[in-house]
Motif scaffolding. Sequence first.
Motif, short mmCIF file in Angstrom:
data_model
loop_
_atom_site.label_atom_id
_atom_site.label_comp_id
_atom_site.label_asym_id
_atom_site.label_seq_id
_atom_site.Cartn_x
_atom_site.Cartn_y
_atom_site.Cartn_z
N UNK A 59 0.85 -0.99 -0.02
CA UNK A 59 -0.07 0.04 -0.22
C UNK A 59 0.97 1.30 0.18
N UNK A 60 0.65 2.05 -0.89
CA UNK A 60 1.49 3.42 -1.18
C UNK A 60 0.03 4.30 -1.03
N UNK A 61 -0.33 4.88 0.16
CA UNK A 61 -1.55 5.51 0.18
C UNK A 61 -2.77 4.77 -0.39
N UNK A 62 -3.36 5.40 -1.06
CA UNK A 62 -4.59 4.87 -1.54
C UNK A 62 -4.32 3.59 -2.73
N UNK A 63 -3.17 3.66 -3.15
CA UNK A 63 -2.70 2.83 -4.35
C UNK A 63 -2.12 1.69 -3.86
N UNK A 64 -2.55 0.09 -4.26
CA UNK A 64 -2.11 -0.91 -3.96
C UNK A 64 -1.51 -1.73 -5.24
N UNK A 65 -0.66 -2.64 -4.88
CA UNK A 65 -0.10 -3.43 -5.99
C UNK A 65 0.35 -4.82 -5.27
N UNK A 66 0.14 -5.88 -6.19
CA UNK A 66 0.45 -7.27 -5.43
C UNK A 66 1.49 -7.92 -6.15
N UNK A 67 2.35 -8.69 -5.56
CA UNK A 67 3.41 -9.21 -6.06
C UNK A 67 3.66 -10.56 -5.27
N UNK A 68 4.35 -11.55 -6.00
CA UNK A 68 4.45 -12.71 -5.35
C UNK A 68 5.57 -12.77 -4.31
N UNK A 69 5.11 -13.42 -3.09
CA UNK A 69 5.86 -13.25 -1.73
C UNK A 69 7.32 -13.69 -1.97
N UNK A 70 7.40 -14.75 -3.02
CA UNK A 70 8.76 -15.45 -3.08
C UNK A 70 9.80 -14.31 -3.62
N UNK A 71 9.31 -13.30 -4.14
CA UNK A 71 10.24 -12.18 -4.44
C UNK A 71 10.98 -11.58 -3.27
N UNK A 72 10.69 -12.00 -1.89
CA UNK A 72 11.02 -11.46 -0.84
C UNK A 72 11.54 -12.34 0.12
N UNK A 73 11.93 -13.59 -0.53
CA UNK A 73 12.59 -14.74 0.40
C UNK A 73 13.85 -14.48 1.02
N UNK A 74 14.42 -13.54 0.39
CA UNK A 74 16.21 -13.03 0.78
C UNK A 74 16.03 -11.54 1.56
N UNK A 75 16.75 -11.58 2.59
CA UNK A 75 16.76 -10.28 3.27
C UNK A 75 18.03 -9.50 2.48
N UNK A 76 17.77 -8.40 2.02
CA UNK A 76 18.83 -7.78 0.85
C UNK A 76 19.78 -6.79 1.91
N UNK A 77 20.86 -6.82 1.31
CA UNK A 77 21.96 -6.25 2.24
C UNK A 77 22.09 -4.69 1.78
N UNK A 78 22.39 -3.52 2.79
CA UNK A 78 22.15 -2.13 2.40
C UNK A 78 23.27 -1.84 1.50
N UNK A 79 23.05 -0.75 0.66
CA UNK A 79 24.30 -0.25 -0.18
C UNK A 79 25.63 0.15 0.49
N UNK A 80 26.47 -0.46 0.14
CA UNK A 80 27.93 0.24 0.72
C UNK A 80 28.13 -0.79 1.82
N UNK A 81 27.20 -1.87 2.26
CA UNK A 81 27.41 -2.61 3.57
C UNK A 81 28.67 -3.58 3.15
N UNK A 82 29.51 -3.79 4.28
CA UNK A 82 30.60 -4.56 3.94
C UNK A 82 30.29 -5.99 4.44
N UNK A 83 31.03 -7.01 3.81
CA UNK A 83 30.89 -8.33 4.23
C UNK A 83 31.45 -8.50 5.42
N UNK A 84 30.87 -9.57 6.27
CA UNK A 84 31.65 -9.82 7.42
C UNK A 84 32.81 -10.58 7.26
N UNK A 85 34.04 -10.50 8.09
CA UNK A 85 35.20 -10.84 7.57
C UNK A 85 35.68 -12.01 8.67
#
Length: 156
Positions: A130-156
């Motif tokens: 939901x974006x205000x009064x607008x809605x859009x439907x998408x497959x849940x499987x598109x969100x199965x992985x947690x994204x890394x933030x831009x510029x995030x460094x990998x753990x070493x």
Amino acid sequence: MAKILSLSSILLFISLFSLSSASTTPNPSPKSLTAAHKELTNYGFPIGLLPTNVRDYAVDRASGNFSVNLSDLCKIILPPDNYLAAYSKIITGKIVDNRIAELDGIRVRAFFKWWSITGIRSSGDNLVFEVGMVTAKYPSKNFDESPDCEGAKADT
């Protein structure tokens, strides 16, 4: 006509957001997922709605009010058109089974404007954003992985 163009633009952006989430490189270390990610699944949501930099969270089970604290602001570039999604350091809302309402702290930039994601519903194998009064439907499987933030460094 302008309202139709804006609505179409928002829907196009959200579809690009869901496609980019599906193409995000999987999180190489499932150990980096927090209890907050696992808590999402208790309410019927995939872990990929939160980035990997979650520090802690709190949920009032009686009211559903929640807050998620990130270690820092989080930005994610969404290909192919380089849209920007921004997570505040604190994300708040109200969560019950299959519904997040009163969401505050997640925005997307499209067509020179920031749009707040105000709610998310889980409906079977789909998520409804939901974006205000607008809605859009998408497959849940598109969100199965947690994204890394831009510029995030990998753990070493």
